[in-house]
Design a protein around this motif. Structure first.
Motif, mmCIF file in Angstrom:
data_model
loop_
_atom_site.group_PDB
_atom_site.id
_atom_site.type_symbol
_atom_site.label_atom_id
_atom_site.label_comp_id
_atom_site.label_asym_id
_atom_site.label_seq_id
_atom_site.Cartn_x
_atom_site.Cartn_y
_atom_site.Cartn_z
ATOM 1 N N THR A 1 0.814 -1.218 0.000
ATOM 2 C CA THR A 1 0.000 0.000 0.000
ATOM 3 C C THR A 1 0.845 1.265 0.000
ATOM 4 O O THR A 1 0.505 2.234 -0.689
ATOM 5 C CB THR A 1 -0.958 -0.021 1.212
ATOM 6 O OG1 THR A 1 -1.778 -1.187 1.107
ATOM 7 C CG2 THR A 1 -1.824 1.214 1.254
ATOM 8 N N THR B 1 -5.465 -10.631 -6.622
ATOM 9 C CA THR B 1 -5.691 -11.469 -5.459
ATOM 10 C C THR B 1 -7.172 -11.686 -5.169
ATOM 11 O O THR B 1 -7.575 -12.746 -4.709
ATOM 12 C CB THR B 1 -5.027 -10.772 -4.255
ATOM 13 O OG1 THR B 1 -3.829 -10.151 -4.705
ATOM 14 C CG2 THR B 1 -4.709 -11.752 -3.148
ATOM 15 N N ASP C 1 2.685 -4.557 -9.608
ATOM 16 C CA ASP C 1 2.377 -5.055 -8.264
ATOM 17 C C ASP C 1 2.318 -6.585 -8.341
ATOM 18 O O ASP C 1 1.394 -7.145 -8.936
ATOM 19 C CB ASP C 1 1.030 -4.458 -7.818
ATOM 20 C CG ASP C 1 0.600 -4.922 -6.422
ATOM 21 O OD1 ASP C 1 1.277 -5.783 -5.828
ATOM 22 O OD2 ASP C 1 -0.438 -4.404 -5.940
ATOM 23 N N LYS D 1 2.387 -12.805 1.543
ATOM 24 C CA LYS D 1 1.694 -13.795 0.706
ATOM 25 C C LYS D 1 2.658 -14.902 0.262
ATOM 26 O O LYS D 1 2.457 -16.041 0.624
ATOM 27 C CB LYS D 1 1.022 -13.097 -0.464
ATOM 28 C CG LYS D 1 -0.216 -12.348 0.038
ATOM 29 C CD LYS D 1 -0.610 -11.146 -0.729
ATOM 30 C CE LYS D 1 -1.709 -10.394 0.037
ATOM 31 N NZ LYS D 1 -1.973 -9.071 -0.518
HETATM 32 C C1 LIG Z 1 -2.334 -7.810 -0.496
HETATM 33 C C2 LIG Z 1 -2.154 -6.940 -1.668
HETATM 34 C C3 LIG Z 1 -1.850 -5.572 -1.539
HETATM 35 C C4 LIG Z 1 -1.791 -4.847 -0.209
HETATM 36 O O1 LIG Z 1 -0.739 -5.253 0.550
HETATM 37 P P1 LIG Z 1 -0.464 -4.588 1.990
HETATM 38 O O2 LIG Z 1 0.835 -5.241 2.335
HETATM 39 O O3 LIG Z 1 -1.588 -4.975 2.886
HETATM 40 O O4 LIG Z 1 -0.342 -3.146 1.811
HETATM 41 C C5 LIG Z 1 -1.639 -4.842 -2.692
HETATM 42 N N1 LIG Z 1 -1.712 -5.406 -3.896
HETATM 43 C C6 LIG Z 1 -2.015 -6.719 -4.058
HETATM 44 C C7 LIG Z 1 -2.083 -7.306 -5.432
HETATM 45 C C8 LIG Z 1 -2.249 -7.516 -2.948
HETATM 46 O O5 LIG Z 1 -2.539 -8.818 -3.106
#
Ligand SMILES: *Cc1c(COP(=O)(O)O)cnc(C)c1O
Length: 354
Positions: free
Chosen positions: A76, A147, A166, A190
């Protein structure tokens, strides 16, 4: 009872990693200190950071002209840091592929004018827009693996501007050609380890773009100059990522992990496609290997399935609130037995067992 955790994040970690962390918790390498207690300036911690950096470089084949940074603030914070640092002419383009793209767009808006050059919204985000794409912005941002919606890009968009991606939910799940991207970023919770750390892989020539009027923590060039040790980094999260990357190597590296991920996802999609009760609506060529949403189409039945699955030790299968239904996240650390157990439970539930 064995419990399999299908959470989208924070997510399942490899058991050998947790056991290793446990065995080293009180006495890291004969220091009689915990990694939690080590100074980030100590030789022991610098060794951890160096190992983590070179393992990322090795496993992902990162070329020498890319910087590898371990930052805080989650994926984020990157939604803001990217436009703050890279939007020289204050124009950023996006391909909108769902909820996380939308958040990235909203967070860039205070720093740049944002434009959506392609979107799969008309398709309820069940696919990824196909090119050709065109952009003349400071960079183009894409969400590689979605996601929430369970979609993924399969081809790298070809545009003449820097490409920022991302990879939070798919980093190191399949090989990618890093040289086709200018920035790759991913939160650790993740596929890489524990919450608290964000991996940023950035082409070095972009570090010159940072404007002068920016606070120190927000500047990529400062983090690069100090090799992620400008301030106290998330030391324990970096350590866990090092353990996860070592585990990946022991498992046979990215090719072995990829083969397992593909086999697991294929087995689950196959079960869903053959089911007369459950289905996944993502177009086949954009189906994610990591996040697989599915449902019965009936909320009450979905809830009954979630309860039934949980009784069999399959937890955190509830879909994201924006999508509903179920979602199975099959990150690198998901054992084959977890996917097999899920497929069995889908089948017995469909047969009427409750
Ligand atoms: C989980 C996720 C985020 C957010 O991640 P944070 O570490 O909670 O800020 C952003 N982009 C994708 C694709 C995600 O899966």
């Amino acid at each position: 009872m064995t419990v399999f955790n299908f959470s989208a994040g924070p997510a399942v970690l490899p058991e050998p990693v947790l056991l290793k962390a446990q065995s080293e918790l009180l006495n890291y390498r004969g220091s009689f200190q915990s990694v939690l207690e080590l100074s980030h300036r100590s030789a022991l911690f610098e060794g951890i950071l160096d190992d983590a950096t070179s393992l990322v470089r090795e496993l992902l084949n990162v070329p020498d002209d890319y910087e590898i940074l371990f930052l805080q603030g989650g994926a984020t914070l990157q939604f803001s840091m990217l436009p703050m640092n890279l939007a020289q002419t204050k124009r950023v383009d996006f391909i909108d592929t769902g909820g996380w793209s939308q958040k990235a767009i909203a967070d860039a808006a205070p720093y740049a004018s944002t434009r959506i050059i392609a979107s799969s919204q008309e398709d309820q985000y069940r696919s990824i827009p196909t090119g050709p794409f065109s952009s003349d912005a400071d960079y183009l941002h894409v969400t590689w693996n979605n996601t929430l919606e369970g979609t993924t890009f399969r081809e790298v968009p070809q545009v003449g501007v820097p490409l920022v991606a991302d990879f939070s939910s798919s980093i190191l799940s399949e090989p990618i050609d890093v040289s086709q991207f200018d920035v790759i970023y991913a939160g650790a919770q993740k596929n890489l380890g524990a919450a608290g750390m964000t991996l940023v892989i950035m082409k070095k020539n972009l570090l010159r773009r940072t404007p002068d009027a920016l606070g120190s923590y927000l500047r990529y060039d400062i983090h690069a100059k100090h090799h992620s040790l400008y301030n106290t980094p998330p030391t324990y999260s970096i350590y866990l990522t090092k353990l996860v990357l070592e585990w990946m190597k022991e498992e046979g590296g990215l090719s072995a992990i990829t083969a397992r991920n593909r086999a697991q996802a294929a087995a689950l999609y196959d079960a869903l496609d053959r089911s007369t009760l459950f289905s996944n609506h993502v177009v086949h060529e954009n189906r994610s290997l990591m996040n697989i949403p599915f449902s019965t189409g009936d909320e009450t039945l979905d809830q009954a399935f979630l309860t039934y699955a949980e009784r069999h030790g399959l937890v955190n299968l509830k879909g994201h609130r924006s999508v509903g239904g179920m979602r199975a996240s099959l990150y690198n650390a998901m054992p084959d037995a977890g996917v097999e157990a899920l497929i069995t439970v889908l089948h017995t539930f469909e047969q009427g067992e409750r």
